[in-house]
Design an enzyme around this catalytic site. Structure first.
Site, PDB file in Angstrom:
ATOM      1  N   ILE A  23       0.822  -1.217   0.000  1.00 13.80           N
ATOM      2  CA  ILE A  23       0.000   0.000   0.000  1.00 13.80           C
ATOM      3  C   ILE A  23       0.848   1.255   0.000  1.00 13.80           C
ATOM      4  CG2 ILE A  23      -2.111  -0.983   0.989  1.00 13.80           C
ATOM      5  CD1 ILE A  23      -1.199   0.003   3.729  1.00 13.80           C
ATOM      6  N   GLY A  24       2.134   1.125   0.132  1.00 11.78           N
ATOM      7  CA  GLY A  24       2.952   2.331   0.113  1.00 11.78           C
ATOM      8  C   GLY A  24       4.399   1.980   0.363  1.00 11.78           C
ATOM      9  N   ALA A  25       5.218   3.020   0.354  1.00 19.07           N
ATOM     10  CA  ALA A  25       6.635   2.794   0.572  1.00 19.07           C
ATOM     11  C   ALA A  25       7.098   3.694   1.699  1.00 19.07           C
ATOM     12  CB  ALA A  25       7.398   3.100  -0.696  1.00 19.07           C
ATOM     13  N   GLY A  26       7.784   3.129   2.695  1.00 19.93           N
ATOM     14  CA  GLY A  26       8.349   3.935   3.784  1.00 19.93           C
ATOM     15  C   GLY A  26       9.840   4.060   3.564  1.00 19.93           C
ATOM     16  N   GLU A  27      10.509   4.780   4.481  1.00 16.05           N
ATOM     17  CA  GLU A  27      11.942   4.967   4.319  1.00 16.05           C
ATOM     18  C   GLU A  27      12.678   3.643   4.453  1.00 16.05           C
ATOM     19  OE1 GLU A  27      13.923   7.052   7.414  1.00 16.05           O
ATOM     20  OE2 GLU A  27      15.790   6.976   6.279  1.00 16.05           O
ATOM     21  N   PHE A  28      12.104   2.721   5.247  1.00 17.32           N
ATOM     22  CA  PHE A  28      12.819   1.484   5.553  1.00 17.32           C
ATOM     23  C   PHE A  28      12.414   0.310   4.665  1.00 17.32           C
ATOM     24  CE2 PHE A  28      12.929   4.010   9.396  1.00 17.32           C
ATOM     25  CZ  PHE A  28      14.266   3.946   9.714  1.00 17.32           C
ATOM     26  N   GLU A  57       8.759  -1.500   2.201  1.00 21.20           N
ATOM     27  CA  GLU A  57       7.347  -1.366   1.820  1.00 21.20           C
ATOM     28  C   GLU A  57       6.414  -1.338   3.039  1.00 21.20           C
ATOM     29  OE1 GLU A  57       8.776  -4.161  -0.295  1.00 21.20           O
ATOM     30  OE2 GLU A  57       9.251  -2.507  -1.662  1.00 21.20           O
ATOM     31  N   LYS A  82       4.631  -2.755   8.335  1.00 23.15           N
ATOM     32  CA  LYS A  82       5.789  -2.002   7.849  1.00 23.15           C
ATOM     33  C   LYS A  82       6.957  -2.962   7.845  1.00 23.15           C
ATOM     34  CE  LYS A  82       4.500   2.516   9.566  1.00 23.15           C
ATOM     35  NZ  LYS A  82       4.934   3.722  10.225  1.00 23.15           N
ATOM     36  N   ASP A  85       5.938  16.269  15.309  1.00 20.13           N
ATOM     37  CA  ASP A  85       5.645  16.261  13.864  1.00 20.13           C
ATOM     38  C   ASP A  85       4.146  16.043  13.664  1.00 20.13           C
ATOM     39  OD1 ASP A  85       6.136  16.450  11.185  1.00 20.13           O
ATOM     40  OD2 ASP A  85       6.990  14.443  10.963  1.00 20.13           O
TER      41      ASP A  85
HETATM   42  N1  ADE Z   1      -0.222   3.426   6.022  1.00 20.62           N
HETATM   43  C1  ADE Z   1       0.663   3.455   7.026  1.00 20.62           C
HETATM   44  N2  ADE Z   1       0.137   2.899   8.116  1.00 20.62           N
HETATM   45  C2  ADE Z   1      -1.123   2.511   7.804  1.00 20.62           C
HETATM   46  C3  ADE Z   1      -2.173   1.893   8.519  1.00 20.62           C
HETATM   47  N3  ADE Z   1      -2.013   1.572   9.788  1.00 20.62           N
HETATM   48  N4  ADE Z   1      -3.312   1.656   7.897  1.00 20.62           N
HETATM   49  C4  ADE Z   1      -3.459   1.999   6.606  1.00 20.62           C
HETATM   50  N5  ADE Z   1      -2.519   2.603   5.887  1.00 20.62           N
HETATM   51  C5  ADE Z   1      -1.351   2.847   6.475  1.00 20.62           C
END
Ligand code: ADE
Length: 834
Positions: free
Chosen positions: A556-561, A563, A582, A675
């Site tokens: 669902i996305g990409a973090g610094e560390f 996917e 994460k 933040d």
């Molecule tokens: N993106 C980062 N953390 C999330 C989460 N807990 N639920 C849905 N999308 C996210």
């Protein structure tokens, strides 16, 4: 007949009595078009062999599906050997003689994937080996992510990758009159769904989402905000104005933002007075009654020395010394030294502001003439405070030493120090002492005295500042505070001795000594960085999850560390739940592993409905993972942008209430977020907002909004309180400032705070007193709360507990949300016009 009893055409075969069947049916050539992977959906009926007598050796219940890729569309001879088998197809449901009698149609649907296909097209073929089948339909299709408009960017039809685990990254193109903010991107998933919207386009200056700005309105920054009404004393005649022009006599200084009202030069200073002794001449005045609508007021002093004929004057600034100087004075006072003993000086004080240079009118001045011949009454000696009570102050002074004429009385002038500009009071006394009463408790007052003789008044004595005492309650409070401060400072001196050996209980106490006062029954947050061994912090605050309980479903996305994925978590004896996972990608060093897990060690200490819940961590196998509750609507900023204008004010206030409640919990625990921003709030399917992104320094490293300050810190400038930017003073009060910005983001449906202004301009404007205006449709009560959160003095900002109760009151009394800022503004415009 189909299930509705309508005749249909089918391909049928039913040679169930004869052995060694090998019957083929081939499709026409099918163009592949843009597809790499195609799907074949077959609908068929199949007869149950058991229901046919005497066919046990020969009757079959399956058939085979084949394909053959070619570039030529015609004239290809059918050679079974060229065909590749896709699958053997069996029926889920077969029918019997009885079903036939009852006219029951047992239709099977099977879908198979074919690919990757590299040639221009292909044939499909069906091989019957002795079944009784009717092929009802064959549907051949491929999946694509269809053309779409998202965040004012268009994305073309896109065919997914053959490999279903990797996504196709597609860059969007901004629609007309919109421009890129962050590169708009979508990812095309294997099922033809668009995933992970990133970046966006925003309306260009002069345009809002549907139209150009009307006359009288403007839009100075690109962004998905509405056109705003021209600020006071400005106008726009045409359409699509990026800025409003100032009315005659009003101006905008070079650095004034377009959102600011046009302003004019100030009027003259008032109440110019002097105070003379042998060596010093003090000039004092009150600020002009009209500051022109600005705060950058300064004063210049000019001096003329006149002879006996008043028209024979000469400039004298160069002869005298002015302290702090003759120009650019910010206080309404100047001291003059080095003057001649017997001269007449005329001083002109002019007031200026940032637009004085733009006006062609002469600058108004206040004038005073001072004779340094001191023949008049003399000044009194120093003013002494004899005693003070909550409402009175007793003063006394020395009489002037030599007075040629008898003293009639003394005039004592005084005012509240904080309200210097508003008014002053005076009282007369014949004795060189006075009790000034009717004062406020615990308040500073400024006093000065002058003498009156038959020759008139002396000049005022210098000013003296004295404070009334507090009442009893106040005294008690300040004593308690004093005692607390004392014990804190004793603790803080020795704290580094035992940091390495502390237990988590000790660490909790250490936080407390750092300024956080714990609440009875509320745990205190422990900074995991105080552990010598970070693994111990992870162990203490998180639960280890066996990876076999986790099923990862999609990226669902990409973090610094690494996917971020969504998936499911099974817990024995409990219902399976949706989670976000994460991951830490391979090849990390120990420091990165700790930076990654720090967030979990922080999150694991919290338990609140408005804080994202940690389910656990995977650290004993690879990949290392952090598992948290799944929030269906993702981050608040993009969620609001996607649903611009969709919610009622009460719904928005409900979201804000949730965030404030989460923040109250964090501040009660002594945790400072640093933040807080809509991008760091997650929203679930019930619109519940939860604070996320913990990790202190690391969150700032991660945050694309964080910029380096001149002192080298990395800070999300637009969300951060001035004291945190200037000298890194982060506290729950600086979190309250950020909360005000989040309120603004929410009420403007995800607009960027301060639009396109540069970080430097944001810092300067805040310093000059500029604050974000109310978003369109924002209730007055909410904008007032935002402004309260953005007070320069951090102790004046509301505490999160105050914010929660204030929002609760608004929710309980929704009519308090009805007055909107723009309604009030237009009403005041009407009043002005009348
Ligand atoms: N993106 C980062 N953390 C999330 C989460 N807990 N639920 C849905 N999308 C996210």
């Amino acid at each position: 007949m189909d299930e509705h009893n309508r005749p249909i055409h089918t391909f049928q075969v039913c040679n169930v009595m004869e052995p060694n069947q090998n019957n083929w049916l081939r499709s026409n050539w099918i163009s592949r078009q843009a597809a790499q992977k195609v799907y074949v959906e077959l609908r068929f009926t199949l007869r149950d062999c058991n229901s046919i007598p005497w066919v046990s050796g020969t009757c079959k219940e399956t058939f085979n599906l084949f394909y053959h890729e070619t570039d030529e569309a015609h004239g290809v001879k059918f050679r079974p050997a060229q065909y590749t088998k896709i699958d053997t197809i069996a029926a889920d449901e077969s029918f019997t003689q009885m079903d036939l009698g009852d006219r029951i149609l047992k239709l099977n649907t099977e879908v198979r994937e074919v690919g990757p296909i590299n040639r221009k097209g292909f044939y499909l073929a069906f091989q019957d080996i002795g079944a009784c089948i009717a092929l009802v339909s064959v549907r051949v299709y491929y999946k694509k992510c269809p053309f779409t408009l998202r965040n004012l960017a268009s994305f073309p039809d896109t065919v997914p990758r053959v490999d279903s685990s990797s996504l196709v990254e597609v860059r969007g193109a901004c629609v007309d009159h919109a421009e890129e903010r962050d590169t708009p991107k979508l990812f095309c998933g294997a099922d033809g769904d668009w995933l992970v919207p990133l970046g966006r386009c925003v309306c260009s200056v002069g345009y809002e989402e549907i139209d150009a700005c009307r006359p009288g309105f403007y839009k100075a920054y690109a962004g998905n905000i509405k056109c705003s009404k021209c600020p006071p004393h400005s106008f726009s005649y045409g359409e699509a104005s990026a800025i409003c022009r100032c009315e005659k006599g009003f101006f905008r200084a070079e650095k004034d933002p377009p959102t600011m009202a046009c302003t004019r030069p100030p009027s003259r200073p008032r109440n110019l007075m002097f105070n003379l002794n042998d060596t010093c001449l003090l000039l004092e005045w009150s600020p002009p009654s009209d500051t022109g609508g600005r705060r950058d007021l300064t004063y210049n002093v000019q001096c003329k020395r006149c002879g006996p004929e008043p028209d024979r004057c000469q400039q004298c600034e160069d002869e005298l010394r002015f302290l702090p100087g003759p120009l650019g004075l910010t206080n309404a006072t100047v001291t003059v030294v080095d003057f001649s003993a017997h001269a007449n000086y005329t001083f002109e004080i002019e007031s200026l502001n940032g637009v004085s240079d733009m006006s062609s009118f002469p600058r108004p001045v206040a004038i005073i003439t001072v004779s340094t011949d001191q023949g008049g009454p003399s000044l009194v000696g120093a003013l002494k405070k004899d005693w003070a009570s909550p409402n009175s102050i007793a003063l006394s002074w020395q009489q002037p030493e030599q007075t040629t004429l008898p003293i009639i009385d003394y005039e004592v002038k005084y005012y509240e120090k904080e309200h210097e500009l508003l008014s002053y009071s005076s009282t007369r006394t014949k004795a060189p002492s006075v009790i000034v009463s009717g004062l406020k408790p615990a308040t500073w007052y400024v006093f000065s005295v002058r003498t009156r003789t038959a020759a008139g008044y002396s000049s005022y004595s210098p000013k003296y500042e004295y404070e009334t005492t507090g009442d009893c309650k106040y005294l008690r409070q300040s004593k308690v505070l004093f005692l607390l401060n004392q014990s804190f400072s004793v603790f803080s001196r020795c704290q580094w001795y035992f940091k390495a050996k502390m237990t988590s209980e000790d660490k909790r106490r250490a936080n407390y000594q750092n300024g956080h006062v714990p609440y009875p029954g509320i745990k205190t947050y422990v900074d995991p960085d105080t552990y010598e061994d970070p693994t111990q912090a992870v162990h203490e605050f998180t639960k280890e999850i066996d990876p076999s309980r986790i099923r990862i479903e999609r990226v669902i996305g990409a973090g610094e560390f690494g996917e971020v994925c969504s998936g499911r978590l099974r817990t024995p004896g409990k219902k399976e739940i949706a989670v976000a996972i994460k991951t830490l990608k391979g090849g990390y060093v120990e420091r990165q592993r700790w930076d990654f897990l720090r967030e979990a060690s922080i999150m694991g200490q919290f338990d609140h409905p408005n804080i994202i819940r940690l389910e656990g961590v995977v650290t004993k196998s690879r990949p290392v993972m952090i598992v948290v509750e799944y929030m269906e609507n993702g981050s608040l900023d993009s969620f609001l942008r996607q649903h611009d204008g969709h919610f009622t004010v009460i719904q928005l206030v409900g979201m804000l209430r949730g965030i404030a409640s989460g923040m109250k919990y964090l501040s009660d625990m002594g945790y400072v977020h640093r933040d807080l921003a809509a991008r760091n709030i997650l929203v679930n399917s019930n619109l519940v907002c939860k604070v996320s992104d913990f990790g202190l320094s690391r969150v700032l490293e991660d945050d694309p909004e964080a910029a380096y300050t001149t002192t080298g810190g990395k800070i999300p400038i637009r969300w951060t309180a001035p004291e945190a930017i200037s000298y890194r003073k982060f506290s729950s009060a600086s979190d309250a400032w950020s909360y005000g910005i989040v309120m603004w983001e929410v009420m403007s449906y995800g607009e960027r705070p301060y639009w396109e202004m540069s970080n430097q301009d944001v810092i300067l404007s805040i310093e000059e007193g500029y604050r974000l205006p109310a978003p369109m449709g924002c209730p007055v009560a909410l904008h007032q709360l935002m402004l309260h959160c953005w007070q320069k003095e951090r102790n004046h900002r509301p505490k999160f507990t105050d914010i929660v109760s204030f929002l609760d009151k608004l929710i309980r009394n929704p009519s308090s949300l009805l007055p909107l800022v723009e309604d009030i503004q237009s009403q005041s415009d009407i009043n002005l016009a009348q």
